[in-house]
Design an enzyme around this catalytic site. Sequence first.
Site, PDB file in Angstrom:
ATOM      1  N   CYS A   1       0.880  -1.147   0.122  1.00  0.00           N
ATOM      2  CA  CYS A   1       0.039   0.014   0.113  1.00  0.00           C
ATOM      3  C   CYS A   1       0.935   1.208  -0.174  1.00  0.00           C
ATOM      4  O   CYS A   1       1.525   1.452   1.022  1.00  0.00           O
ATOM      5  CB  CYS A   1      -0.767   0.136   1.406  1.00  0.00           C
ATOM      6  SG  CYS A   1      -1.753   1.264   1.262  1.00  0.00           S
TER       7      CYS A   1
ATOM      8  N   HIS B   1      -2.695  -3.393 -11.000  1.00  0.00           N
ATOM      9  CA  HIS B   1      -3.423  -2.231 -11.407  1.00  0.00           C
ATOM     10  C   HIS B   1      -3.638  -2.282 -12.755  1.00  0.00           C
ATOM     11  O   HIS B   1      -2.767  -2.357 -13.785  1.00  0.00           O
ATOM     12  CB  HIS B   1      -2.168  -1.075 -11.004  1.00  0.00           C
ATOM     13  CG  HIS B   1      -2.443  -0.466  -9.730  1.00  0.00           C
ATOM     14  ND1 HIS B   1      -3.580   0.168  -8.966  1.00  0.00           N
ATOM     15  CD2 HIS B   1      -1.361  -0.725  -8.527  1.00  0.00           C
ATOM     16  CE1 HIS B   1      -3.233   0.489  -7.919  1.00  0.00           C
ATOM     17  NE2 HIS B   1      -2.083  -0.369  -7.477  1.00  0.00           N
TER      18      HIS B   1
ATOM     19  N   GLU C   1     -10.402   0.725  -5.975  1.00  0.00           N
ATOM     20  CA  GLU C   1      -9.426  -0.129  -5.214  1.00  0.00           C
ATOM     21  C   GLU C   1     -10.209  -1.454  -4.902  1.00  0.00           C
ATOM     22  O   GLU C   1     -11.353  -1.653  -4.277  1.00  0.00           O
ATOM     23  CB  GLU C   1      -9.118   0.402  -4.046  1.00  0.00           C
ATOM     24  CG  GLU C   1      -8.016   1.391  -3.967  1.00  0.00           C
ATOM     25  CD  GLU C   1      -7.210   1.715  -2.688  1.00  0.00           C
ATOM     26  OE1 GLU C   1      -7.097   0.887  -2.012  1.00  0.00           O
ATOM     27  OE2 GLU C   1      -6.955   3.056  -2.538  1.00  0.00           O
TER      28      GLU C   1
ATOM     29  N   CYS D   1      -4.690   6.380  -4.181  1.00  0.00           N
ATOM     30  CA  CYS D   1      -3.991   5.389  -4.074  1.00  0.00           C
ATOM     31  C   CYS D   1      -2.640   5.462  -4.511  1.00  0.00           C
ATOM     32  O   CYS D   1      -2.308   5.815  -5.716  1.00  0.00           O
ATOM     33  CB  CYS D   1      -4.888   4.302  -5.069  1.00  0.00           C
ATOM     34  SG  CYS D   1      -4.041   2.452  -4.883  1.00  0.00           S
TER      35      CYS D   1
ATOM     36  N   GLY E   1      -1.564   2.977  -7.100  1.00  0.00           N
ATOM     37  CA  GLY E   1      -2.107   3.211  -8.362  1.00  0.00           C
ATOM     38  C   GLY E   1      -1.597   4.475  -8.977  1.00  0.00           C
ATOM     39  O   GLY E   1      -1.274   4.543 -10.127  1.00  0.00           O
TER      40      GLY E   1
HETATM   41  N1  LIG Z   1      -6.699  -1.926  -2.238  1.00  0.00           N
HETATM   42  C1  LIG Z   1      -5.503  -2.325  -2.584  1.00  0.00           C
HETATM   43  C2  LIG Z   1      -4.205  -2.218  -1.847  1.00  0.00           C
HETATM   44  C3  LIG Z   1      -4.331  -0.809  -0.937  1.00  0.00           C
HETATM   45  C4  LIG Z   1      -3.701   0.262  -2.068  1.00  0.00           C
HETATM   46  C5  LIG Z   1      -3.283   1.618  -1.349  1.00  0.00           C
HETATM   47  N2  LIG Z   1      -4.457   2.379  -1.094  1.00  0.00           N
HETATM   48  C6  LIG Z   1      -2.258   2.417  -1.858  1.00  0.00           C
HETATM   49  O1  LIG Z   1      -2.162   3.577  -1.530  1.00  0.00           O
HETATM   50  O2  LIG Z   1      -1.408   1.805  -2.634  1.00  0.00           O
HETATM   51  C7  LIG Z   1      -5.304  -3.548  -3.168  1.00  0.00           C
HETATM   52  O3  LIG Z   1      -5.913  -4.781  -2.541  1.00  0.00           O
HETATM   53  O4  LIG Z   1      -4.581  -4.188  -4.124  1.00  0.00           O
END
Ligand SMILES: N[C@@H](CCC[C@H](N)C(=O)O)C(=O)O
Length: 277
Positions: free
Chosen positions: A71, A162, A211, A220, A223
């Site tokens: 994350c 992603h 997400e 994100c 992201g």
């Molecule tokens: N929801 C994502 C993990 C979290 C990503 C995060 N918010 C970031 O800042 O990178 C997943 O399950 O892949």
Amino acid sequence: MNFTKMHGLGNDFIILNQLADTQQDYVKLAQILCDRNTGIGGDGILLILPSTIADIKMRILNIDGSEAEMCGNGIRCFAKYLYEHDILKKTTFSVETKAGIIKPSLQIADQRVKQITIDMGQPILERDQIPMIGPKGQVIDEILDVAGQEYKITSVLMGVPHTMLFVEDITAIDPSVLGPKLEKHHKFPQNTNVNFVQVIDKHTIKVKTWERGAGATLACGTGCCASVVASYLNDFTEDTVDVQVKLGTLHIEYRPNESVMMTGSAIEVFSGIYDIK
Ligand SMILES: N[C@@H](CCC[C@H](N)C(=O)O)C(=O)O
């Protein structure tokens, strides 16, 4: 249970120090604590744990209880928390994650962490490692059928999977329309995060994210990094890009064949004690 709430550009987390006191059922805990009506509220929980291979270990669980490998916004919060709460009083250190060892560097002024730079490692471009079903190779500007409509996608693994779609006008995009369909598309066996990207110029993009496991979030980190990589691979931008999200900007440098470097802030919001019944 002691907790601290933090956010990175509005992507919010509940930090739990589990160095001494480990809970068992983190899946249930994430769902309970992250609930925005009956809990503390957050996009996920971040667990501080001991590591045998790095200075410290981070685990992240999304609001739905699923565990992610990494994350980006979370690790900036995590790094700031460790320094400002005297757990790790170092300005560079190593963090064990399910996506490998990640290295934050802190910029300090007046004993406070002002900015955090994270060496996010190399993006992985090979389809089978993202993972996505299909022929061998990379997923760049490829047509994907989503519920009878064709979209052009670029996908990468930036710690977590992603998928990027380039759009003309980000203000017209509601990530919750296409996001859930792409997140659980059958070609992504581990699901995918979905980023809508508008290219402003060679050094600036705007991003909105849906997400995996958390839905539409305000930002994100992985992201934003993946979107910079995708913009570069499609020849839309150079290697140094400011990524604008709703509440601010992340500065991202893509060093092809090396690392993606992400710089941004993190904010501590409040601390408290949650009574687990
Ligand atoms: N929801 C994502 C993990 C979290 C990503 C995060 N918010 C970031 O800042 O990178 C997943 O399950 O892949």
